[in-house]
Design an enzyme around this catalytic site. Structure first.
Site, PDB file in Angstrom:
ATOM      1  N   GLY A  13       0.838  -1.197   0.000  1.00 20.48           N
ATOM      2  CA  GLY A  13       0.000   0.000   0.000  1.00 20.48           C
ATOM      3  C   GLY A  13       0.875   1.250   0.000  1.00 20.48           C
ATOM      4  CB  SER A  15       0.999   3.194  -5.131  1.00 21.12           C
ATOM      5  OG  SER A  15      -0.380   2.950  -4.914  1.00 21.12           O
ATOM      6  N   GLY A  17      -1.138   8.224  -0.577  1.00 21.28           N
ATOM      7  CA  GLY A  17      -1.414   8.619   0.811  1.00 21.28           C
ATOM      8  C   GLY A  17      -0.260   8.421   1.780  1.00 21.28           C
ATOM      9  NE  ARG A  38      -6.532  -2.309  -5.126  1.00 23.98           N
ATOM     10  CZ  ARG A  38      -7.691  -1.750  -4.814  1.00 23.98           C
ATOM     11  NH1 ARG A  38      -8.795  -2.431  -4.995  1.00 23.98           N
ATOM     12  NH2 ARG A  38      -7.749  -0.523  -4.333  1.00 23.98           N
ATOM     13  CG  ASP A  66      -6.716  -7.489  -4.480  1.00 23.39           C
ATOM     14  OD1 ASP A  66      -6.554  -7.219  -3.267  1.00 23.39           O
ATOM     15  OD2 ASP A  66      -7.837  -7.496  -5.029  1.00 23.39           O
ATOM     16  CB  SER A 144      -4.723  -0.730  13.343  1.00 26.27           C
ATOM     17  OG  SER A 144      -6.052  -0.782  13.776  1.00 26.27           O
ATOM     18  CE1 TYR A 158     -10.796   1.539   7.834  1.00 25.89           C
ATOM     19  CE2 TYR A 158     -11.359   2.664   9.865  1.00 25.89           C
ATOM     20  CZ  TYR A 158     -10.456   2.395   8.866  1.00 25.89           C
ATOM     21  OH  TYR A 158      -9.213   2.979   8.887  1.00 25.89           O
ATOM     22  CE  LYS A 162      -7.722  -0.040   8.773  1.00 22.05           C
ATOM     23  NZ  LYS A 162      -6.394  -0.174   8.142  1.00 22.05           N
TER      24      LYS A 162
HETATM   25  N1  NAP Z   1      -6.471   8.460   5.741  1.00 17.53           N
HETATM   26  C1  NAP Z   1      -7.034   8.294   6.921  1.00 17.53           C
HETATM   27  O1  NAP Z   1      -7.768   9.185   7.422  1.00 17.53           O
HETATM   28  C2  NAP Z   1      -6.783   7.015   7.723  1.00 17.53           C
HETATM   29  C3  NAP Z   1      -7.194   6.986   9.061  1.00 17.53           C
HETATM   30  C4  NAP Z   1      -6.976   5.831   9.792  1.00 17.53           C
HETATM   31  C5  NAP Z   1      -6.366   4.727   9.212  1.00 17.53           C
HETATM   32  N2  NAP Z   1      -5.984   4.787   7.912  1.00 17.53           N
HETATM   33  C6  NAP Z   1      -5.338   3.588   7.335  1.00 17.53           C
HETATM   34  O2  NAP Z   1      -4.053   3.945   6.857  1.00 17.53           O
HETATM   35  C7  NAP Z   1      -3.730   3.156   5.701  1.00 17.53           C
HETATM   36  C8  NAP Z   1      -3.391   4.079   4.536  1.00 17.53           C
HETATM   37  O3  NAP Z   1      -4.514   4.909   4.293  1.00 17.53           O
HETATM   38  P1  NAP Z   1      -4.509   6.077   3.204  1.00 17.53           P
HETATM   39  O4  NAP Z   1      -5.590   7.006   3.603  1.00 17.53           O
HETATM   40  O5  NAP Z   1      -3.132   6.553   2.976  1.00 17.53           O
HETATM   41  O6  NAP Z   1      -5.048   5.254   1.931  1.00 17.53           O
HETATM   42  P2  NAP Z   1      -4.923   5.566   0.347  1.00 17.53           P
HETATM   43  O7  NAP Z   1      -4.622   6.975   0.091  1.00 17.53           O
HETATM   44  O8  NAP Z   1      -6.170   5.019  -0.257  1.00 17.53           O
HETATM   45  O9  NAP Z   1      -3.699   4.613  -0.067  1.00 17.53           O
HETATM   46  C9  NAP Z   1      -3.867   3.221   0.160  1.00 17.53           C
HETATM   47  C10 NAP Z   1      -2.744   2.438  -0.484  1.00 17.53           C
HETATM   48  O10 NAP Z   1      -3.057   1.034  -0.337  1.00 17.53           O
HETATM   49  C11 NAP Z   1      -3.208   0.450  -1.658  1.00 17.53           C
HETATM   50  N3  NAP Z   1      -4.267  -0.546  -1.614  1.00 17.53           N
HETATM   51  C12 NAP Z   1      -5.579  -0.347  -1.346  1.00 17.53           C
HETATM   52  N4  NAP Z   1      -6.257  -1.498  -1.482  1.00 17.53           N
HETATM   53  C13 NAP Z   1      -5.345  -2.440  -1.852  1.00 17.53           C
HETATM   54  C14 NAP Z   1      -5.422  -3.815  -2.180  1.00 17.53           C
HETATM   55  N5  NAP Z   1      -6.596  -4.464  -2.167  1.00 17.53           N
HETATM   56  N6  NAP Z   1      -4.287  -4.463  -2.517  1.00 17.53           N
HETATM   57  C15 NAP Z   1      -3.096  -3.816  -2.541  1.00 17.53           C
HETATM   58  N7  NAP Z   1      -2.961  -2.513  -2.255  1.00 17.53           N
HETATM   59  C16 NAP Z   1      -4.077  -1.831  -1.923  1.00 17.53           C
HETATM   60  C17 NAP Z   1      -3.538   1.640  -2.569  1.00 17.53           C
HETATM   61  O11 NAP Z   1      -3.250   1.415  -3.940  1.00 17.53           O
HETATM   62  P3  NAP Z   1      -4.335   0.757  -4.958  1.00 17.53           P
HETATM   63  O12 NAP Z   1      -5.671   1.372  -4.636  1.00 17.53           O
HETATM   64  O13 NAP Z   1      -3.828   1.071  -6.324  1.00 17.53           O
HETATM   65  O14 NAP Z   1      -4.317  -0.704  -4.673  1.00 17.53           O
HETATM   66  C18 NAP Z   1      -2.622   2.693  -1.974  1.00 17.53           C
HETATM   67  O15 NAP Z   1      -1.289   2.449  -2.368  1.00 17.53           O
HETATM   68  C19 NAP Z   1      -4.963   2.280   5.437  1.00 17.53           C
HETATM   69  O16 NAP Z   1      -4.777   1.020   6.056  1.00 17.53           O
HETATM   70  C20 NAP Z   1      -6.088   3.029   6.127  1.00 17.53           C
HETATM   71  O17 NAP Z   1      -7.161   2.200   6.536  1.00 17.53           O
HETATM   72  C21 NAP Z   1      -6.176   5.908   7.145  1.00 17.53           C
END
Ligand code: NAP
Length: 279
Positions: A13, A15, A17, A38, A66, A144, A158, A162
């Site tokens: 993950g 690529s 955020g 992905r 994936d 998480s 969700y 987590k």
């Molecule tokens: N942002 C928030 O407010 C927040 C708060 C609490 C926790 N989190 C957690 O922090 C982590 C990162 O969040 P983010 O907000 O940075 O997310 P993001 O911007 O959506 O980035 C998520 C990354 O994971 C990859 N990914 C998603 N689904 C996947 C799959 N099925 N297989 C392989 N790769 C996958 C995405 O690429 P592809 O889509 O191309 O696969 C991307 O590289 C996540 O676990 C999220 O639940 C985020």
């Protein structure tokens, strides 16, 4: 401060955020970094950005997978080890959120959230576990969420995915302790990322109203969270949050659960009143 030069880091993950910001942070500090996700377009963009930031001798690689597909994740692991020339730090960061009332969200949402958020971490860890056991050093860092130790209206599916990560990580911590491999969990707060934008697209009105009622809804930048993540990795503690506000919420939820419920139920009632008055 740890010296990251020569260290090898893999981010599932990586690529977009938080994961992308973290990949860039480690490359700027001299590590070799591989990412997986992905979508090939965002992998290519990120790899190009990492290569531009890398110095001589630093290895950069990207893989499309994936995380919910255990066999593909297992097949990718030796390629990651070969591309980096080993592995010191595994970051399981992939995941997404989807909000909705528990009686309304489709059955498949529960399954997909568990497949990606929880089992995705399990498959990734298991693909690299034997490497770490043979090496007898390294760290495994599992992302998480703040909703991995508490929850609110609309985030049941969700949160469950987590919370599951934490149960898995507790046992993993002990199993890996026998091999001198560290295991940590990380509870990010709300962070400005493509993932958050997507989550917000169809967030229920009540979720928006709860957030506006809460005094604890600070939104962080991905770079701030990536920085806190690296500091946590260097400190090697098991439970990790970002910033003082998250620490207060974490401590209250853990030690004063009754008061935490009382306060969050108060926010919920006010928010529900607001939504009702609009309709
Ligand atoms: N942002 C928030 O407010 C927040 C708060 C609490 C926790 N989190 C957690 O922090 C982590 C990162 O969040 P983010 O907000 O940075 O997310 P993001 O911007 O959506 O980035 C998520 C990354 O994971 C990859 N990914 C998603 N689904 C996947 C799959 N099925 N297989 C392989 N790769 C996958 C995405 O690429 P592809 O889509 O191309 O696969 C991307 O590289 C996540 O676990 C999220 O639940 C985020």
């Amino acid at each position: 401060m740890a010296d990251w030069r020569g260290k090898k880091v893999f981010i599932m993950g990586g690529s977009a955020g938080i994961g992308r910001a973290s990949a860039l942070d480690f490359v700027r500090r001299g590590a070799s970094v591989a990412i997986a996700a992905r979508g090939q377009a965002r992998i290519d963009e990120t790899v190009a950005e990492l290569q531009a930031a890398a110095g001589p001798g630093q290895r950069i690689a990207g893989f499309s997978v994936d995380v919910a597909d255990a066999a593909t994740v297992r097949a990718m692991a030796p390629q990651v080890l070969e591309a980096l020339g080993g592995l010191d730090l595994l970051i399981c960061n992939s995941g997404y959120a989807h909000a909705g009332a528990l009686h309304e969200v489709p059955d498949d949402d529960f399954r997909r959230l568990m497949d990606v958020n929880y089992l995705g971490h399990v498959w990734t860890v298991r693909a690299f576990m034997e490497h770490f056991m043979a090496q007898r050093s390294g760290q495994i860092f599992l992302v998480s969420s703040m909703l991995g130790f508490m929850s609110v209206w609309g985030y049941g599916a969700y949160s469950a995915s987590k919370y599951a990560i934490i149960g898995f990580a507790e046992a993993l911590r002990q199993e890996m302790a026998l091999f001198d491999v560290g295991v940590q969990v990380f509870y990010p707060p709300t962070t400005k990322t493509p993932g958050l934008e997507k989550e917000n697209e169809d967030k229920p009105a009540l979720s928006w109203a709860i957030e506006s009622e809460s005094g604890w809804n600070k939104t962080y930048e991905a770079e701030e969270v990536a920085d806190a993540m690296r500091v946590a990795i260097e400190r090697r503690k098991f439970h990790n949050v970002v910033g003082r506000d998250s620490w207060i919420i974490y401590t209250a939820a853990r030690h004063l659960p009754g008061i935490t419920h009382y306060l969050s139920d108060g926010e919920l009632k006010k928010a529900a009143g607001k939504v009702a008055s609009r309709s």
